[in-house]
Motif scaffolding. Sequence first.
Motif, PDB file in Angstrom:
ATOM      1  N   LEU A 179       0.829  -1.209   0.000  1.00  0.00           N
ATOM      2  CA  LEU A 179       0.000   0.000   0.000  1.00  0.00           C
ATOM      3  C   LEU A 179       0.863   1.258   0.000  1.00  0.00           C
ATOM      4  O   LEU A 179       0.524   2.259  -0.647  1.00  0.00           O
ATOM      5  N   MET A 180       1.995   1.214   0.713  1.00  0.00           N
ATOM      6  CA  MET A 180       2.904   2.360   0.733  1.00  0.00           C
ATOM      7  C   MET A 180       3.487   2.632  -0.650  1.00  0.00           C
ATOM      8  O   MET A 180       3.641   3.784  -1.060  1.00  0.00           O
ATOM      9  N   ALA A 181       3.823   1.554  -1.384  1.00  0.00           N
ATOM     10  CA  ALA A 181       4.346   1.723  -2.738  1.00  0.00           C
ATOM     11  C   ALA A 181       3.291   2.328  -3.650  1.00  0.00           C
ATOM     12  O   ALA A 181       3.584   3.222  -4.462  1.00  0.00           O
ATOM     13  N   MET A 182       2.048   1.862  -3.515  1.00  0.00           N
ATOM     14  CA  MET A 182       0.962   2.417  -4.327  1.00  0.00           C
ATOM     15  C   MET A 182       0.699   3.872  -3.962  1.00  0.00           C
ATOM     16  O   MET A 182       0.432   4.712  -4.832  1.00  0.00           O
ATOM     17  N   GLN A 183       0.774   4.187  -2.653  1.00  0.00           N
ATOM     18  CA  GLN A 183       0.587   5.576  -2.214  1.00  0.00           C
ATOM     19  C   GLN A 183       1.632   6.491  -2.843  1.00  0.00           C
ATOM     20  O   GLN A 183       1.311   7.588  -3.306  1.00  0.00           O
ATOM     21  N   THR A 184       2.889   6.043  -2.881  1.00  0.00           N
ATOM     22  CA  THR A 184       3.958   6.853  -3.464  1.00  0.00           C
ATOM     23  C   THR A 184       3.695   7.136  -4.939  1.00  0.00           C
ATOM     24  O   THR A 184       3.841   8.264  -5.409  1.00  0.00           O
ATOM     25  N   ALA A 185       3.296   6.089  -5.693  1.00  0.00           N
ATOM     26  CA  ALA A 185       3.017   6.259  -7.123  1.00  0.00           C
ATOM     27  C   ALA A 185       1.826   7.178  -7.348  1.00  0.00           C
ATOM     28  O   ALA A 185       1.850   8.049  -8.231  1.00  0.00           O
ATOM     29  N   ILE A 186       0.776   6.997  -6.559  1.00  0.00           N
ATOM     30  CA  ILE A 186      -0.436   7.822  -6.715  1.00  0.00           C
ATOM     31  C   ILE A 186      -0.143   9.282  -6.387  1.00  0.00           C
ATOM     32  O   ILE A 186      -0.530  10.194  -7.122  1.00  0.00           O
ATOM     33  N   ASN A 187       0.552   9.503  -5.268  1.00  0.00           N
ATOM     34  CA  ASN A 187       0.869  10.878  -4.877  1.00  0.00           C
ATOM     35  C   ASN A 187       1.819  11.542  -5.876  1.00  0.00           C
ATOM     36  O   ASN A 187       1.761  12.758  -6.087  1.00  0.00           O
ATOM     37  N   GLY A 188       2.708  10.729  -6.478  1.00  0.00           N
ATOM     38  CA  GLY A 188       3.597  11.279  -7.496  1.00  0.00           C
ATOM     39  C   GLY A 188       2.809  11.800  -8.686  1.00  0.00           C
ATOM     40  O   GLY A 188       3.083  12.893  -9.202  1.00  0.00           O
ATOM     41  N   TYR A 189       1.810  11.023  -9.145  1.00  0.00           N
ATOM     42  CA  TYR A 189       0.991  11.468 -10.272  1.00  0.00           C
ATOM     43  C   TYR A 189       0.099  12.642  -9.866  1.00  0.00           C
ATOM     44  O   TYR A 189      -0.121  13.575 -10.655  1.00  0.00           O
ATOM     45  N   LEU A 190      -0.404  12.610  -8.619  1.00  0.00           N
ATOM     46  CA  LEU A 190      -1.223  13.725  -8.129  1.00  0.00           C
ATOM     47  C   LEU A 190      -0.414  15.019  -8.104  1.00  0.00           C
ATOM     48  O   LEU A 190      -0.920  16.095  -8.444  1.00  0.00           O
ATOM     49  N   GLY A 191       0.861  14.928  -7.718  1.00  0.00           N
ATOM     50  CA  GLY A 191       1.733  16.105  -7.733  1.00  0.00           C
ATOM     51  C   GLY A 191       1.927  16.646  -9.138  1.00  0.00           C
ATOM     52  O   GLY A 191       2.001  17.865  -9.347  1.00  0.00           O
ATOM     53  N   THR A 192       1.988  15.738 -10.126  1.00  0.00           N
ATOM     54  CA  THR A 192       2.109  16.166 -11.522  1.00  0.00           C
ATOM     55  C   THR A 192       0.833  16.868 -11.982  1.00  0.00           C
ATOM     56  O   THR A 192       0.887  17.913 -12.650  1.00  0.00           O
ATOM     57  N   VAL A 193      -0.321  16.311 -11.624  1.00  0.00           N
ATOM     58  CA  VAL A 193      -1.609  16.895 -12.019  1.00  0.00           C
ATOM     59  C   VAL A 193      -1.805  18.271 -11.389  1.00  0.00           C
ATOM     60  O   VAL A 193      -2.241  19.223 -12.052  1.00  0.00           O
ATOM     61  N   LEU A 194      -1.464  18.386 -10.097  1.00  0.00           N
ATOM     62  CA  LEU A 194      -1.655  19.646  -9.379  1.00  0.00           C
ATOM     63  C   LEU A 194      -0.485  20.605  -9.558  1.00  0.00           C
ATOM     64  O   LEU A 194      -0.544  21.746  -9.101  1.00  0.00           O
ATOM     65  N   LYS A 195       0.591  20.123 -10.197  1.00  0.00           N
ATOM     66  CA  LYS A 195       1.798  20.931 -10.450  1.00  0.00           C
ATOM     67  C   LYS A 195       2.444  21.450  -9.161  1.00  0.00           C
ATOM     68  O   LYS A 195       3.050  22.520  -9.136  1.00  0.00           O
TER      69      LYS A 195
END
Length: 316
Positions: A179-195
């Motif tokens: 779950l931690m690995a998935m959280q990192t990937a999701i938050n990474g993409y969220l950071g890209t979307v939100l810039k």
Amino acid sequence: MLLLTFPVAMGIGLAMQTAVNAKLRGFIGSPYLSSGFSFLIAWLFLLILSGVTHQPLLISGAVMTHGPGWLWLGGLFGAIALTGNVVLFQKIGSLQTTVLPIMGQIIMSVVIDQFGLFHSPTNTLTLSKIIGLLLIVGGVVLSLGIFAPRDPLLKAATSKPERSSQLFYQLFAVLAGMLMAMQTAINGYLGTVLKSPLHAAFISFSIGVLCLILVNLVTRARLANLKLALQQGPRYWWIWFGGVIGALYVLCSSWLVPLIGTGQVVVLALFGQLVFSALVEHFGLFGSQVTRLSRAKIIGLIIMFMGVLIVKMLTF
């Protein structure tokens, strides 16, 4: 060179956060309430930091409607992993609470890379990764003494339900790492979307706080138990800083990855986490139970770290 010490400090912080939150849970009596309070502290810290740096706090309707549904699961996965670690620390000890989630984290990160899940860049499985994964599993087996000969008296004193319970917690620890690995990937993409990595971290922690508030309401956690922790006085001042450590880890990751690369950040952070978690358990730091390091555990940790190094930094 000085920059490379930051990921090591981040890993030490993660091991420290688990021990600190477990001690807070010991005073409060509820893993959900201690995790919720830790998330709330992290959320307040990020809120202040967002205000100082003039970051937005809300998200646009376009992102809400057009973004994938899994974009908002990072906070939920983080809340589950953190709460699980608080429980696991007291059930299976500091070292296993670190080693087993790392194994799950590495395995899941390889799966994410292989299939490009959560809009991550595709990085196919190589011979080096397979060798590294085998070393990680072997290191875990050695460090946990799974196949080591057991004392007959100790084995007789441990009932079958207790062994089954131990296995359940160990499997859950691996799941928490995934779950931690998935959280990192999701938050990474969220950071890209939100810039903005800071904006993404704030949104992720906001979702985590809301999830834990709901859990505490359902379980009817007693907020009055917080007084028990407050009554501990200056001696245990450090039990309130678990959330800040977690927030700093997320922010430092966002800062360091563009500077020195994901591989070095992950490997050095895991090195710090492995070493310090072993020291926490060996010396009984932060009020944890003392479990002395054996030669097999030390060799297992070294092999495991070599496996992580191969998976994250070598390709052949």
